[in-house]
Design a protein around this motif. Structure first.
Motif, PDB file in Angstrom:
ATOM      1  N   ALA A 175      -2.709   8.021  12.265  1.00  0.00           N
ATOM      2  CA  ALA A 175      -3.361   6.736  12.546  1.00  0.00           C
ATOM      3  C   ALA A 175      -4.746   6.973  13.115  1.00  0.00           C
ATOM      4  CB  ALA A 175      -2.525   5.913  13.527  1.00  0.00           C
ATOM      5  N   ALA A 176      -5.643   6.088  12.758  1.00  0.00           N
ATOM      6  CA  ALA A 176      -6.993   6.111  13.322  1.00  0.00           C
ATOM      7  C   ALA A 176      -7.439   4.669  13.540  1.00  0.00           C
ATOM      8  CB  ALA A 176      -7.963   6.836  12.397  1.00  0.00           C
ATOM      9  N   VAL A 177      -8.048   4.416  14.676  1.00  0.00           N
ATOM     10  CA  VAL A 177      -8.490   3.063  15.041  1.00  0.00           C
ATOM     11  C   VAL A 177      -9.989   3.071  15.241  1.00  0.00           C
ATOM     12  CG1 VAL A 177      -8.344   1.247  16.794  1.00  0.00           C
ATOM     13  CG2 VAL A 177      -6.269   2.441  16.053  1.00  0.00           C
ATOM     14  N   ILE A 178     -10.642   2.090  14.692  1.00  0.00           N
ATOM     15  CA  ILE A 178     -12.096   1.952  14.842  1.00  0.00           C
ATOM     16  C   ILE A 178     -12.437   0.494  15.112  1.00  0.00           C
ATOM     17  CG2 ILE A 178     -12.579   3.903  13.312  1.00  0.00           C
ATOM     18  CD1 ILE A 178     -13.292   1.819  11.132  1.00  0.00           C
ATOM     19  N   GLY A 179     -13.702   0.250  15.391  1.00  0.00           N
ATOM     20  CA  GLY A 179     -14.197  -1.113  15.540  1.00  0.00           C
ATOM     21  C   GLY A 179     -14.956  -1.534  14.292  1.00  0.00           C
ATOM     22  N   ARG A 180     -14.738  -2.764  13.863  1.00  0.00           N
ATOM     23  CA  ARG A 180     -15.462  -3.326  12.734  1.00  0.00           C
ATOM     24  C   ARG A 180     -16.348  -4.452  13.245  1.00  0.00           C
ATOM     25  NH1 ARG A 180     -11.521  -5.983   8.824  1.00  0.00           N
ATOM     26  NH2 ARG A 180     -11.608  -7.640  10.383  1.00  0.00           N
ATOM     27  N   PRO A 181     -17.618  -4.487  12.871  1.00  0.00           N
ATOM     28  CA  PRO A 181     -18.503  -5.563  13.342  1.00  0.00           C
ATOM     29  C   PRO A 181     -17.907  -6.939  13.061  1.00  0.00           C
ATOM     30  CG  PRO A 181     -19.780  -3.881  12.221  1.00  0.00           C
ATOM     31  CD  PRO A 181     -18.328  -3.536  11.990  1.00  0.00           C
ATOM     32  N   ASP A 182     -17.985  -7.818  14.047  1.00  0.00           N
ATOM     33  CA  ASP A 182     -17.426  -9.156  13.923  1.00  0.00           C
ATOM     34  C   ASP A 182     -18.426 -10.140  14.511  1.00  0.00           C
ATOM     35  OD1 ASP A 182     -14.612 -10.750  13.547  1.00  0.00           O
ATOM     36  OD2 ASP A 182     -15.705 -11.501  15.296  1.00  0.00           O
ATOM     37  N   GLU A 183     -18.759 -11.165  13.749  1.00  0.00           N
ATOM     38  CA  GLU A 183     -19.795 -12.105  14.177  1.00  0.00           C
ATOM     39  C   GLU A 183     -19.428 -12.844  15.450  1.00  0.00           C
ATOM     40  OE1 GLU A 183     -21.200 -14.537  11.015  1.00  0.00           O
ATOM     41  OE2 GLU A 183     -22.101 -16.022  12.357  1.00  0.00           O
ATOM     42  N   ARG A 184     -18.149 -13.176  15.609  1.00  0.00           N
ATOM     43  CA  ARG A 184     -17.728 -13.961  16.769  1.00  0.00           C
ATOM     44  C   ARG A 184     -17.428 -13.092  17.987  1.00  0.00           C
ATOM     45  NH1 ARG A 184     -12.851 -15.985  18.896  1.00  0.00           N
ATOM     46  NH2 ARG A 184     -11.656 -14.876  17.302  1.00  0.00           N
ATOM     47  N   LEU A 185     -16.745 -11.972  17.784  1.00  0.00           N
ATOM     48  CA  LEU A 185     -16.255 -11.163  18.896  1.00  0.00           C
ATOM     49  C   LEU A 185     -17.090  -9.925  19.176  1.00  0.00           C
ATOM     50  CD1 LEU A 185     -12.459 -11.351  18.016  1.00  0.00           C
ATOM     51  CD2 LEU A 185     -13.591 -12.512  19.919  1.00  0.00           C
ATOM     52  N   GLY A 186     -18.078  -9.663  18.355  1.00  0.00           N
ATOM     53  CA  GLY A 186     -18.851  -8.442  18.510  1.00  0.00           C
ATOM     54  C   GLY A 186     -18.251  -7.323  17.689  1.00  0.00           C
ATOM     55  N   GLU A 187     -16.974  -7.011  17.960  1.00  0.00           N
ATOM     56  CA  GLU A 187     -16.232  -6.029  17.191  1.00  0.00           C
ATOM     57  C   GLU A 187     -14.786  -6.479  17.089  1.00  0.00           C
ATOM     58  OE1 GLU A 187     -17.405  -2.462  19.640  1.00  0.00           O
ATOM     59  OE2 GLU A 187     -17.628  -1.565  17.675  1.00  0.00           O
ATOM     60  N   GLU A 188     -14.148  -6.114  15.984  1.00  0.00           N
ATOM     61  CA  GLU A 188     -12.727  -6.356  15.818  1.00  0.00           C
ATOM     62  C   GLU A 188     -12.017  -5.020  15.700  1.00  0.00           C
ATOM     63  OE1 GLU A 188     -10.505  -9.612  15.566  1.00  0.00           O
ATOM     64  OE2 GLU A 188      -9.988  -7.743  16.540  1.00  0.00           O
ATOM     65  N   VAL A 189     -10.791  -4.950  16.193  1.00  0.00           N
ATOM     66  CA  VAL A 189     -10.008  -3.720  16.163  1.00  0.00           C
ATOM     67  C   VAL A 189      -9.296  -3.611  14.828  1.00  0.00           C
ATOM     68  CG1 VAL A 189      -8.199  -2.398  17.303  1.00  0.00           C
ATOM     69  CG2 VAL A 189      -9.680  -3.897  18.652  1.00  0.00           C
ATOM     70  N   VAL A 190      -9.515  -2.505  14.115  1.00  0.00           N
ATOM     71  CA  VAL A 190      -8.841  -2.278  12.832  1.00  0.00           C
ATOM     72  C   VAL A 190      -8.227  -0.888  12.847  1.00  0.00           C
ATOM     73  CG1 VAL A 190     -10.380  -3.830  11.597  1.00  0.00           C
ATOM     74  CG2 VAL A 190     -10.915  -1.410  11.701  1.00  0.00           C
ATOM     75  N   ALA A 191      -7.165  -0.740  12.088  1.00  0.00           N
ATOM     76  CA  ALA A 191      -6.451   0.542  12.046  1.00  0.00           C
ATOM     77  C   ALA A 191      -6.254   1.002  10.614  1.00  0.00           C
ATOM     78  CB  ALA A 191      -5.097   0.418  12.740  1.00  0.00           C
ATOM     79  N   PHE A 192      -6.315   2.319  10.428  1.00  0.00           N
ATOM     80  CA  PHE A 192      -5.975   2.961   9.169  1.00  0.00           C
ATOM     81  C   PHE A 192      -4.784   3.871   9.438  1.00  0.00           C
ATOM     82  CE2 PHE A 192     -10.331   1.728   8.685  1.00  0.00           C
ATOM     83  CZ  PHE A 192     -10.501   1.435   7.339  1.00  0.00           C
ATOM     84  N   VAL A 193      -3.762   3.764   8.603  1.00  0.00           N
ATOM     85  CA  VAL A 193      -2.561   4.574   8.818  1.00  0.00           C
ATOM     86  C   VAL A 193      -2.109   5.197   7.504  1.00  0.00           C
ATOM     87  CG1 VAL A 193      -1.811   3.121  10.746  1.00  0.00           C
ATOM     88  CG2 VAL A 193      -0.942   2.652   8.452  1.00  0.00           C
ATOM     89  N   SER A 194      -1.529   6.377   7.618  1.00  0.00           N
ATOM     90  CA  SER A 194      -0.811   6.978   6.493  1.00  0.00           C
ATOM     91  C   SER A 194       0.652   7.062   6.900  1.00  0.00           C
ATOM     92  CB  SER A 194      -1.362   8.358   6.156  1.00  0.00           C
ATOM     93  OG  SER A 194      -1.189   9.257   7.244  1.00  0.00           O
ATOM     94  N   LEU A 195       1.537   7.042   5.914  1.00  0.00           N
ATOM     95  CA  LEU A 195       2.965   6.942   6.195  1.00  0.00           C
ATOM     96  C   LEU A 195       3.690   8.268   5.985  1.00  0.00           C
ATOM     97  CD1 LEU A 195       3.711   3.516   4.448  1.00  0.00           C
ATOM     98  CD2 LEU A 195       2.980   3.949   6.816  1.00  0.00           C
ATOM     99  N   ARG A 196       4.826   8.377   6.636  1.00  0.00           N
ATOM    100  CA  ARG A 196       5.695   9.529   6.448  1.00  0.00           C
ATOM    101  C   ARG A 196       6.260   9.525   5.022  1.00  0.00           C
ATOM    102  NH1 ARG A 196       7.245  11.695  11.494  1.00  0.00           N
ATOM    103  NH2 ARG A 196       6.638  10.364  13.260  1.00  0.00           N
ATOM    104  N   PRO A 197       6.561  10.690   4.476  1.00  0.00           N
ATOM    105  CA  PRO A 197       7.118  10.753   3.122  1.00  0.00           C
ATOM    106  C   PRO A 197       8.368   9.886   2.990  1.00  0.00           C
ATOM    107  CG  PRO A 197       6.505  12.945   3.859  1.00  0.00           C
ATOM    108  CD  PRO A 197       6.367  12.033   5.041  1.00  0.00           C
ATOM    109  N   GLY A 198       8.383   9.039   1.986  1.00  0.00           N
ATOM    110  CA  GLY A 198       9.537   8.189   1.734  1.00  0.00           C
ATOM    111  C   GLY A 198       9.600   6.935   2.578  1.00  0.00           C
ATOM    112  N   ALA A 199       8.692   6.799   3.558  1.00  0.00           N
ATOM    113  CA  ALA A 199       8.723   5.638   4.447  1.00  0.00           C
ATOM    114  C   ALA A 199       7.900   4.494   3.862  1.00  0.00           C
ATOM    115  CB  ALA A 199       8.181   6.009   5.820  1.00  0.00           C
ATOM    116  N   THR A 200       8.227   3.292   4.281  1.00  0.00           N
ATOM    117  CA  THR A 200       7.467   2.116   3.886  1.00  0.00           C
ATOM    118  C   THR A 200       7.160   1.277   5.122  1.00  0.00           C
ATOM    119  OG1 THR A 200       9.472   0.830   3.476  1.00  0.00           O
ATOM    120  CG2 THR A 200       8.533   2.019   1.596  1.00  0.00           C
ATOM    121  N   ALA A 201       6.022   0.603   5.090  1.00  0.00           N
ATOM    122  CA  ALA A 201       5.644  -0.294   6.186  1.00  0.00           C
ATOM    123  C   ALA A 201       4.553  -1.224   5.694  1.00  0.00           C
ATOM    124  CB  ALA A 201       5.156   0.495   7.394  1.00  0.00           C
TER     125      ALA A 201
END
Length: 508
Positions: free
Chosen positions: A438-464
């Protein structure tokens, strides 16, 4: 020498006893009343078995009881631990355990999470401030009983402290782990309030608005402490809402407004038809860089000047400031404060020449710099290398002494004025049984300044599904922290060393 930060309340109560100190809705409390009631809180805490040096956690919105508990605990010689009311039970338990808090004062609307966290921390006693929003959980005590227990107490009974004793523990965190408690002494908090009040040109007839949360160092030091130090009047607004803020500005003739950039953006776009905000004279922006276009737009609509400053939890909220409309530099964080030294250094801590071509880390030292991180000597030593506090922020100084922030070394995300630290969220994401990385970064957001977004990869065979991951985080993190957007990828981009390349994620 002895000194207690509560002196700022005592002195203002002696000089202006009948002056309104706190205004909220139809309620007005004078300086004398707050002095007396905080004295009762001090006596009530002692009667409950707490002693000098104990820590008391405050998990309250901007309500009068925050101020009463704050100065009451100070008068009793205790250390304050302000906490965000939105924290979930595991977060509450961590902060209580880490600070060694002996008691928690919370709000009825958040009491269930607070009580669960207090139990996990070893059964910390809980007092609940009631606003009629929810029934207080069992095994808690109404805050009113704490006040009543000290009836008849002498408000002048103030514990004599060393100036170097810790008055407040403000929790912050970096990219390397869980939140750390920055210890601010009685002397540091007093000097920060005094120097800031002088720098803001506070007057006794000022009416300041406290809509910034008092549990945050900006609201605590640069708003509340400054106002009390100056014997000014403080208008409490529990949460930011444009209509409520404008109503309070009109009703109470507010002259001083401190906020984060997102607040100024919202106010800039507000409909002022029929509104009278003519009393407003000065606005202070902090917490994140404020765009020049926002300053221009706001000042076109309001009769006040926005002055930007810079500081951190570890520096009692402020270190540099633009002092006046005539002297300020838009986009600059201003010049150093009285008694605070500021440098820009390279990777070897050598001071860099002035100019935008010489970007380095901003380091500080002075009366406002914390005495250290609670229980973390190694982290303190690392942050205070060579006697200078290393901010982790990159910037430069121009030829006239103005400082500019250009980037952050840390991957801090500032969402709506709240600091969100990716590492803390990544730790929670890694607890999800389907997530591999997992990795979390900030994305520019007009209202809040930044929004929290996450990128994730999954375990083999797992779903989410992204919605499931968001819900998982929402159960474990405060509302301002959990990611609003989750992207599932096959693999996170990495450099030669295996480190996740967040710059690539940001470019997406």
């Amino acid at each position: 020498m002895s000194f207690n930060l509560a002196t700022i309340l005592r002195e203002s109560a002696l000089t202006s006893p009948d002056k309104p100190m706190l205004l909220i809705g139809p309620t007005t409390l004078t300086y004398r009343q707050v002095d007396v009631l905080s004295g009762q809180v001090a006596a009530g805490l002692r009667a409950a078995g707490l002693r000098r040096g104990d820590s008391v956690a405050l998990q309250l919105p901007n309500v009068p009881q925050f101020v009463l508990a704050y100065f009451g605990a100070l008068k009793a010689g205790m250390t304050l631990v302000p906490l965000n009311p939105l924290l979930k039970a595991p977060e509450v338990a961590y902060h209580l355990s880490d600070s060694g808090a002996k008691a928690l004062v919370t709000f009825d609307a958040f009491a269930d999470e607070a009580v669960t966290g207090a139990a996990e921390a070893g059964g910390v006693p809980v007092w609940v401030v009631s606003a009629g929003q929810a029934a207080a959980p069992a095994d808690t005590t109404p805050f009113d009983e704490l006040v009543a227990a000290g009836a008849g107490a002498d408000p002048a009974e103030v514990e004599q402290m060393s100036p170097e004793d810790t008055a407040v523990i403000i929790y912050t965190s970096g990219t390397t782990g869980r939140p750390k408690g920055a210890e601010l002494t009685h002397f540091q908090a007093y000097m920060a309030a005094s120097v800031a009040a002088e720098t803001f040109a506070y007057r006794e007839d000022d009416v300041s608005m406290a809509v910034l949360p008092l549990f945050h160092v900006f609201g605590l030091s640069s708003v509340m402490n400054c106002a009390v130090r100056s014997a000014a009047t403080l208008v409490l607004v529990p949460r930011f809402d444009v209509g409520a803020v404008l109503d309070a500005m009109e009703q109470h003739r507010v002259t001083v407004f401190c906020g984060v950039p997102t607040m100024f953006v919202a106010l800039m776009h507000a409909d002022l038809t029929g509104r009278d905000v003519s009393a407003l004279r000065i606005c202070v922006s902090g917490g994140a860089s404020i765009p020049g276009e926002v300053i221009k737009g706001f000042e076109a609509a309001y009769p006040a000047t926005i002055l930007e400053g810079y500081g951190l939890s570890e520096t009692a909220a402020i270190a540099t400031f633009n002092r006046s409309a005539e002297e300020r530099r838009v986009m600059s964080i201003g010049k150093r404060l009285w008694g605070c030294e500021v440098r820009v250094v390279d990777g070897q801590d050598a001071e860099l020449p002035r100019g935008p071509e010489h970007v380095g880390e901003i380091v500080l030292r002075g009366h406002n710099v914390m005495k250290g991180y609670l229980g973390r000597p190694d982290a303190t030593a690392e942050a205070m290398r060579g006697g200078w506090f290393h901010t982790g922020d990159l910037g430069y100084q121009d030829d006239d002494g103005f400082f500019y922030i250009v980037d952050r070394k840390k991957d801090l995300v500032i969402r709506g004025g709240f600091n969100v630290y990716p590492r803390e969220i990544e730790e929670v994401l890694h607890e999800h049984p389907a997530i591999r990385e997992a990795a979390v970064i900030g994305r520019p957001d007009e209202r809040l300044g930044e929004e929290v977004v996450a990128f994730v990869s999954l375990r083999p065979g797992a779903t989410a599904e992204p919605a499931d991951v968001i819900a998982f985080c929402k159960e474990r993190l405060a509302a301002y922290k959990y990611p609003r957007d989750v992207t599932v990828v096959d693999e996170l981009p990495k450099g030669p060393s295996g480190k996740v390349l967040k710059t690539e994620l940001r470019s997406r």
